[in-house]
Design an enzyme around this catalytic site. Structure first.
Site, PDB file in Angstrom:
ATOM      1  N   LYS A 190       0.661  -1.223  -0.189  1.00  0.00           N
ATOM      2  CA  LYS A 190       0.009  -0.211  -0.078  1.00  0.00           C
ATOM      3  C   LYS A 190       0.790   1.374  -0.058  1.00  0.00           C
ATOM      4  O   LYS A 190       0.719   2.227  -0.830  1.00  0.00           O
ATOM      5  CB  LYS A 190      -0.968   0.079   1.227  1.00  0.00           C
ATOM      6  CG  LYS A 190      -1.998  -1.250   1.267  1.00  0.00           C
ATOM      7  CD  LYS A 190      -2.752  -0.988   2.482  1.00  0.00           C
ATOM      8  CE  LYS A 190      -1.906  -0.902   3.718  1.00  0.00           C
ATOM      9  NZ  LYS A 190      -1.552  -2.186   4.065  1.00  0.00           N
ATOM     10  N   THR A 191       1.964   1.326   0.953  1.00  0.00           N
ATOM     11  CA  THR A 191       2.931   2.444   1.087  1.00  0.00           C
ATOM     12  C   THR A 191       3.518   2.943  -0.403  1.00  0.00           C
ATOM     13  O   THR A 191       3.117   4.028  -0.720  1.00  0.00           O
ATOM     14  CB  THR A 191       3.597   2.374   2.348  1.00  0.00           C
ATOM     15  OG1 THR A 191       3.131   2.178   3.465  1.00  0.00           O
ATOM     16  CG2 THR A 191       4.423   3.637   2.249  1.00  0.00           C
ATOM     17  N   GLU A 212      -3.264   6.125   1.607  1.00  0.00           N
ATOM     18  CA  GLU A 212      -3.218   4.654   2.048  1.00  0.00           C
ATOM     19  C   GLU A 212      -4.057   4.093   3.011  1.00  0.00           C
ATOM     20  O   GLU A 212      -4.262   4.952   4.072  1.00  0.00           O
ATOM     21  CB  GLU A 212      -1.745   4.350   2.451  1.00  0.00           C
ATOM     22  CG  GLU A 212      -1.330   3.125   3.055  1.00  0.00           C
ATOM     23  CD  GLU A 212      -0.181   3.043   3.557  1.00  0.00           C
ATOM     24  OE1 GLU A 212       0.016   1.869   4.411  1.00  0.00           O
ATOM     25  OE2 GLU A 212       0.773   3.844   3.399  1.00  0.00           O
TER      26      GLU A 212
END
Length: 497
Positions: free
Chosen positions: A122-123, A167
């Protein structure tokens, strides 16, 4: 959920409990940019707090009840529980209390939001999406749970733009608070089992996010669970390396930790892309970003140019040292799937030995996934495992690094052993290194401290080797007991022959 309009023109007084963490500091930065009066407290200071203090954050070390008096709202991190004096005082006074995700949702849901969701990646993917949309002149705001050098900060608000990339954290179920215009769904599997009962409970949370997405859900066709959910949606677009994906990456190859691949939309080749974040999984996630940006009208040439200039987040295959003889990489990977992907990336770009220093994260995860951890290190030649980083959990008897080392040995790994102390890890690994080794520090706790210590030692060792004209042998953390008559003496930081 408390209702707070953080986008109103009237400044609010907002206090953040636990402000020093990467997630909470991002919220503080956004609130300061929106013109609010922001105070915060935490057990310790941090570099990010120092930056925010210059922007107006009123920070105090430690927690005291009086700090929340007179506030319009109080935001608290997931580590803060009832019993914290500021949390309890805000409750007593009836102040609106918001979890971190509730504060973020109050901001994101007022804009054209884009949420990047999934257990892994995600990051990097949310940072990549924000960077590509910037390159397409869409001027998005962003919120990412790590330091992103290419973006400048982990969170920013652009008053001129209408998009906001965030995120989405699924660890405590709060991802259901978001109602974005678009979502990117990367992967779904068993994780955060201290909160979720099983995979079905996890899938239910992701389904709800998808149902609350008003526009398109871009889902990864390479992940079986994400693909199954995505195919059931009325407005889904697939991406990945899988044949039949709406946006497909083809002809992937890696060279010196750089990825190159083609991107196709159906039967049309959009072009070629280069990505300076290694690994097939990152190329697949980048294809999801290409899909999003293309659907938003950004020409592929500009997308490819942005991907070429993208640099990853801190602790995401981050090179701490890259010399002639040794290299040290730090990575946040702490789930078996993440570890396999990171080690496969290392193996694909490196010809020498791979040495892994791993710190398990949470007792519950370590116990539940012990078998998966046992087979996750096949691409590492030597594995040293620290004891578990608790992350606020109480210990479980018998769950430690030695347990995982035994699991790896039972699965056939020839060189897996435990080294309980992170502080001693660099001293344990140093004397065992050979020229050409790549060392990885892996985990979500403080194992990066061992990686940075070892990187500093190896950088100086290579300087000493060069100063001696390349003829000397230099060893790091060498036990001097091996070289003394009485067989006594601790490790020397550097020994030069």
């Amino acid at each position: 959920m408390a209702t707070i309009d953080f986008l109103s023109s009237s400044p609010l007084r907002v206090h953040l409990i636990g402000v020093a963490g990467s997630g909470m500091s991002g919220i503080a930065g956004l609130l300061l940019e929106l013109g609010h009066h922001v105070s915060g407290s935490d057990k310790v200071d941090s570099a990010e707090v120092e930056r925010l203090k210059k922007l107006g954050l009123d920070f105090q070390t430690g927690h005291a009840a009086e700090r929340v008096r007179g506030c319009d709202a109080v935001v608290y991190s997931s580590a803060i529980k009832p019993g914290n004096p500021e949390h309890d005082e805000a409750t007593r006074l009836g102040h609106p209390l918001l979890r971190r995700a509730e504060a973020l949702a109050a901001i994101l849901n007022r804009r054209r939001g884009i949420v990047v969701a999934g257990m892994h990646g995600k990051t990097t993917t949310s940072a990549m999406a924000a960077h590509v949309l910037r390159g397409g002149d869409l001027r998005p705001g962003h919120y990412v749970g790590a330091e992103i050098p290419v973006l400048g900060t982990n969170a920013a608000w652009d008053k001129e733009g209408e998009w906001f990339v965030a995120e989405g954290d699924e660890s405590d179920g709060t991802i259901v608070l978001y109602a974005p215009e678009h979502s990117i769904l990367l992967n779904i599997e068993e994780e955060h089992l201290d909160f979720y009962a099983d995979l079905a409970a996890i899938e239910a949370v992701y389904r709800r996010l998808c149902e609350q997405t008003s526009g398109t859900v871009f889902y990864c066709a390479d992940d079986p669970h994400a693909a199954r959910l995505g195919r059931s949606l009325p407005r889904g677009i697939s991406f990945g390396a899988t044949e039949g994906a709406d946006y497909r990456l083809r002809r992937y190859h890696a060279e010196r930790f750089q990825s190159r691949f083609e991107v196709w939309r159906g039967g049309e080749k959009l072009g070629e892309a280069a990505l300076n974040v290694p690994g097939l999984h990152n190329a697949s996630n980048a294809t999801g970003v290409v899909a999003l940006a293309t659907e938003l009208g950004i020409p592929f040439e500009r997308i490819a140019a942005s991907l070429d200039t993208f640099r990853g987040a801190r602790r995401r295959f981050e090179f701490l040292h890259r010399g002639e003889q040794f290299a040290v990489v730090d990575d946040y990977a702490h789930h078996p799937s993440e570890l396999r992907a990171t080690l496969a990336t290392a193996r694909g770009g490196h010809r020498g030995r791979i040495v892994a220093m791993f710190q398990p994260h949470r007792y519950s995860r370590t116990l539940k996934l012990r078998r998966e951890f046992g087979t996750a290190f096949e691409d590492a030649d030597l594995v040293l495992i620290a004891d578990v980083y608790p992350a606020s959990e109480a210990p479980i008897p018998g769950v430690d690094g030695a347990m995982l080392a035994a699991e790896m040995s039972a699965a056939g790994h020839p060189a897996a052993e435990s080294q309980p102390s992170v502080a001693r890890m660099a001293a344990t690994v140093g004397p065992r290194l050979r020229a050409g080794d790549l060392v990885l520090s892996l985990g979500a706790g403080n194992i990066h401290e061992a990686g940075r210590a070892l990187a500093a030692d190896l950088a100086r060792a290579e300087e000493l080797h060069a100063a001696a004209g390349g003829e000397a042998e230099v060893r790091v953390r060498e036990p001097m007991a091996r070289h003394t008559t009485l067989r006594v003496g601790g490790p020397a930081r550097w020994v030069v022959w």
